[in-house]
Design a protein around this motif. Structure first.
Motif, PDB file in Angstrom:
ATOM      1  N   PRO A   1      -1.467  -4.457  21.144  1.00 42.27           N
ATOM      2  CA  PRO A   1      -1.722  -3.261  20.327  1.00 42.27           C
ATOM      3  C   PRO A   1      -2.511  -3.567  19.063  1.00 42.27           C
ATOM      4  O   PRO A   1      -3.399  -2.801  18.667  1.00 42.27           O
ATOM      5  N   HIS A   2      -2.221  -4.705  18.426  1.00 39.32           N
ATOM      6  CA  HIS A   2      -2.956  -5.064  17.218  1.00 39.32           C
ATOM      7  C   HIS A   2      -4.397  -5.452  17.539  1.00 39.32           C
ATOM      8  O   HIS A   2      -5.316  -5.138  16.768  1.00 39.32           O
ATOM      9  N   LEU A   3      -4.609  -6.102  18.671  1.00 40.56           N
ATOM     10  CA  LEU A   3      -5.971  -6.468  19.055  1.00 40.56           C
ATOM     11  C   LEU A   3      -6.793  -5.235  19.424  1.00 40.56           C
ATOM     12  O   LEU A   3      -7.976  -5.137  19.088  1.00 40.56           O
ATOM     13  N   ILE A   4      -6.170  -4.291  20.112  1.00 38.55           N
ATOM     14  CA  ILE A   4      -6.925  -3.084  20.473  1.00 38.55           C
ATOM     15  C   ILE A   4      -7.218  -2.257  19.222  1.00 38.55           C
ATOM     16  O   ILE A   4      -8.292  -1.644  19.115  1.00 38.55           O
ATOM     17  N   GLY A   5      -6.294  -2.264  18.261  1.00 38.08           N
ATOM     18  CA  GLY A   5      -6.556  -1.583  16.993  1.00 38.08           C
ATOM     19  C   GLY A   5      -7.740  -2.214  16.274  1.00 38.08           C
ATOM     20  O   GLY A   5      -8.615  -1.513  15.744  1.00 38.08           O
ATOM     21  N   LEU A   6      -7.794  -3.546  16.284  1.00 38.18           N
ATOM     22  CA  LEU A   6      -8.902  -4.258  15.654  1.00 38.18           C
ATOM     23  C   LEU A   6     -10.217  -3.965  16.379  1.00 38.18           C
ATOM     24  O   LEU A   6     -11.269  -3.806  15.735  1.00 38.18           O
ATOM     25  N   LEU A   7     -10.167  -3.879  17.706  1.00 39.16           N
ATOM     26  CA  LEU A   7     -11.381  -3.586  18.472  1.00 39.16           C
ATOM     27  C   LEU A   7     -11.914  -2.195  18.127  1.00 39.16           C
ATOM     28  O   LEU A   7     -13.119  -2.001  17.955  1.00 39.16           O
ATOM     29  N   PHE A   8     -11.028  -1.218  18.027  1.00 39.88           N
ATOM     30  CA  PHE A   8     -11.442   0.121  17.603  1.00 39.88           C
ATOM     31  C   PHE A   8     -12.138   0.059  16.240  1.00 39.88           C
ATOM     32  O   PHE A   8     -13.207   0.647  16.043  1.00 39.88           O
ATOM     33  N   GLU A   9     -11.529  -0.634  15.290  1.00 44.70           N
ATOM     34  CA  GLU A   9     -12.075  -0.690  13.941  1.00 44.70           C
ATOM     35  C   GLU A   9     -13.427  -1.397  13.914  1.00 44.70           C
ATOM     36  O   GLU A   9     -14.314  -1.031  13.130  1.00 44.70           O
ATOM     37  N   SER A  10     -13.615  -2.398  14.769  1.00 45.25           N
ATOM     38  CA  SER A  10     -14.888  -3.105  14.806  1.00 45.25           C
ATOM     39  C   SER A  10     -16.004  -2.226  15.353  1.00 45.25           C
ATOM     40  O   SER A  10     -17.188  -2.540  15.186  1.00 45.25           O
ATOM     41  N   LEU A  11     -15.637  -1.115  15.989  1.00 45.89           N
ATOM     42  CA  LEU A  11     -16.616  -0.179  16.542  1.00 45.89           C
ATOM     43  C   LEU A  11     -16.729   1.095  15.707  1.00 45.89           C
ATOM     44  O   LEU A  11     -17.296   2.087  16.145  1.00 45.89           O
ATOM     45  N   GLY A  12     -16.163   1.059  14.499  1.00 48.74           N
ATOM     46  CA  GLY A  12     -16.340   2.179  13.593  1.00 48.74           C
ATOM     47  C   GLY A  12     -15.265   3.237  13.643  1.00 48.74           C
ATOM     48  O   GLY A  12     -15.356   4.255  12.949  1.00 48.74           O
ATOM     49  N   TRP A  13     -14.219   3.030  14.454  1.00 42.61           N
ATOM     50  CA  TRP A  13     -13.100   3.955  14.489  1.00 42.61           C
ATOM     51  C   TRP A  13     -12.106   3.620  13.378  1.00 42.61           C
ATOM     52  O   TRP A  13     -12.146   2.550  12.783  1.00 42.61           O
ATOM     53  N   SER A  14     -11.191   4.540  13.171  1.00 38.30           N
ATOM     54  CA  SER A  14      -9.996   4.275  12.378  1.00 38.30           C
ATOM     55  C   SER A  14      -8.854   4.107  13.375  1.00 38.30           C
ATOM     56  O   SER A  14      -8.785   4.839  14.366  1.00 38.30           O
ATOM     57  N   SER A  15      -8.000   3.127  13.163  1.00 38.55           N
ATOM     58  CA  SER A  15      -6.882   2.930  14.088  1.00 38.55           C
ATOM     59  C   SER A  15      -5.567   2.879  13.328  1.00 38.55           C
ATOM     60  O   SER A  15      -5.532   2.525  12.144  1.00 38.55           O
ATOM     61  N   ARG A  16      -4.521   3.226  14.032  1.00 38.64           N
ATOM     62  CA  ARG A  16      -3.196   3.187  13.419  1.00 38.64           C
ATOM     63  C   ARG A  16      -2.201   2.666  14.463  1.00 38.64           C
ATOM     64  O   ARG A  16      -1.945   3.325  15.476  1.00 38.64           O
ATOM     65  N   VAL A  17      -1.690   1.469  14.218  1.00 36.51           N
ATOM     66  CA  VAL A  17      -0.678   0.880  15.101  1.00 36.51           C
ATOM     67  C   VAL A  17       0.685   1.308  14.585  1.00 36.51           C
ATOM     68  O   VAL A  17       1.071   0.975  13.458  1.00 36.51           O
ATOM     69  N   VAL A  18       1.403   2.068  15.405  1.00 36.33           N
ATOM     70  CA  VAL A  18       2.685   2.639  14.981  1.00 36.33           C
ATOM     71  C   VAL A  18       3.834   1.881  15.647  1.00 36.33           C
ATOM     72  O   VAL A  18       3.857   1.712  16.868  1.00 36.33           O
ATOM     73  N   GLU A  19       4.759   1.439  14.840  1.00 29.62           N
ATOM     74  CA  GLU A  19       5.922   0.715  15.353  1.00 29.62           C
ATOM     75  C   GLU A  19       6.926   1.683  15.978  1.00 29.62           C
ATOM     76  O   GLU A  19       7.115   2.805  15.475  1.00 29.62           O
ATOM     77  N   PRO A  20       7.590   1.282  17.077  1.00 28.30           N
ATOM     78  CA  PRO A  20       8.566   2.165  17.736  1.00 28.30           C
ATOM     79  C   PRO A  20       9.671   2.646  16.805  1.00 28.30           C
ATOM     80  O   PRO A  20      10.196   3.746  16.974  1.00 28.30           O
ATOM     81  N   ALA A  21       9.998   1.845  15.800  1.00 28.24           N
ATOM     82  CA  ALA A  21      11.086   2.210  14.886  1.00 28.24           C
ATOM     83  C   ALA A  21      10.768   3.449  14.060  1.00 28.24           C
ATOM     84  O   ALA A  21      11.676   4.081  13.500  1.00 28.24           O
ATOM     85  N   THR A  22       9.489   3.829  13.984  1.00 26.06           N
ATOM     86  CA  THR A  22       9.110   4.976  13.160  1.00 26.06           C
ATOM     87  C   THR A  22       9.192   6.305  13.912  1.00 26.06           C
ATOM     88  O   THR A  22       9.009   7.360  13.315  1.00 26.06           O
ATOM     89  N   ILE A  23       9.436   6.241  15.241  1.00 20.94           N
ATOM     90  CA  ILE A  23       9.542   7.479  16.013  1.00 20.94           C
ATOM     91  C   ILE A  23      10.673   8.339  15.444  1.00 20.94           C
ATOM     92  O   ILE A  23      11.718   7.840  15.067  1.00 20.94           O
TER      93      ILE A  23
END
Length: 290
Positions: free
Chosen positions: A157-179
């Motif tokens: 999940p952290h790597l895919i978030g980084l990949l999104f950001e490297s392509l100009g997106w904003s990403s948000r990795v949400v931890e299960p505990a925050t549900i």
């Protein structure tokens, strides 16, 4: 990638699913060719130019004495030059997969996997921090990245978030505990697309509950759902039954599909604003005026 079009409660109808497939494989793929080259579909381990770097970096990542600055310097200076930034992220994803393969084949032990995964996640966090602080685009689309409660594989999940950001997106990795918290609600409301990582097949019930919660929070404003991970690839029928939109087999394919989804939405908004209709044709997209 597999398009999952369910007869009931699906995000896409069967005809729309076929239209999306043609767009992804044709017109939209060409639109995003400057960002995502198809040669990366197979993974960097199949590119001979990266073989030496992969071997050397894997050695460094498993050494607990290797400093983070040294790992960052390796990515900056030891990889083939002239490649876009996102290739560095694909390089880390390849290292992660190779560690997993070595673990399965008993070529490395639990300590190696633990050290390697921790260092890769530390790298991803550091690189993500740099990208977010380097002229952030407030109008960039947002990808919500999450896992079902109980999932212990948190690196991808952290790597895919980084990949999104490297392509100009904003990403948000949400931890299960925050549900069930306001943080989770706000993240879901602001997302343009959601990617769910699912590796533990025993978490099917938790996965289903997570999907139901995402849909409850969004109501009629449906949120496209993409799923990846070992459990996802082994549970296609289950996911189709839930109306999941896409099943992806790598972080690269997941981001590529998200790029295509967002491009489709942008084209659709432009057409509606101009009082026109965008029609998919073999040669591309035609704009029709009623």
């Amino acid at each position: 990638m597999k398009l999952a079009a369910a007869a009931k409660r699906a995000y896409l109808t069967e005809s729309d699913g076929e239209k999306l497939r043609r767009l992804i494989e044709g017109t939209v793929a060409s639109m995003t060719a400057d960002k995502l080259s198809t040669r990366y579909d197979r993974g960097l381990e199949h590119d001979r130019l990266y073989q030496k770097a992969l071997d050397e970096f894997r050695f460094l990542i498993l050494n607990p004495r290797t400093r983070l600055a040294s790992l960052r310097a390796f990515l900056d200076h030891e990889l083939p030059q002239g490649r876009p930034y996102y290739v560095k992220v694909l390089f880390l994803e390849t290292i992660a997969r190779q560690l997993g393969q070595q673990w399965v084949s008993d070529d490395c032990d639990f300590v190696d996997v633990t050290i390697g995964s921790a260092r890769l996640q530390e790298l991803a966090t550091s690189m993500s921090f740099d990208l977010r602080n380097n002229a952030p685009d407030r109008d960039a689309p947002t990808a919500l990245i999450l896992t079902p409660p109980g999932e212990q594989h948190t690196l991808m999940p952290h790597l895919i978030g980084l990949l999104f950001e490297s392509l100009g997106w904003s990403s948000r990795v949400v931890e299960p505990a925050t549900i069930k918290t306001p943080v989770f609600v706000q993240a879901v409301e602001s997302a343009d697309i959601a990617c769910i990582g699912w590796s533990n097949i025993r978490l099917a019930a938790e996965f289903k509950s997570l999907v139901q919660e995402l849909r409850r929070l969004r109501g009629e404003a449906r949120l496209p759902l993409l799923v990846g991970g070992v459990a996802a690839l082994d549970s296609v029928d289950f996911l189709v039954g839930l109306g999941i939109d896409c099943i992806c087999d790598s972080v690269y394919s997941a981001v590529r599909i998200c790029e295509s989804y967002y491009e489709l939405e942008r084209i659709s908004r432009q057409a509606r604003a101009a009082g026109r209709t965008a029609v998919v044709t073999p040669s591309g997209i035609d704009w029709l005026t009623p």
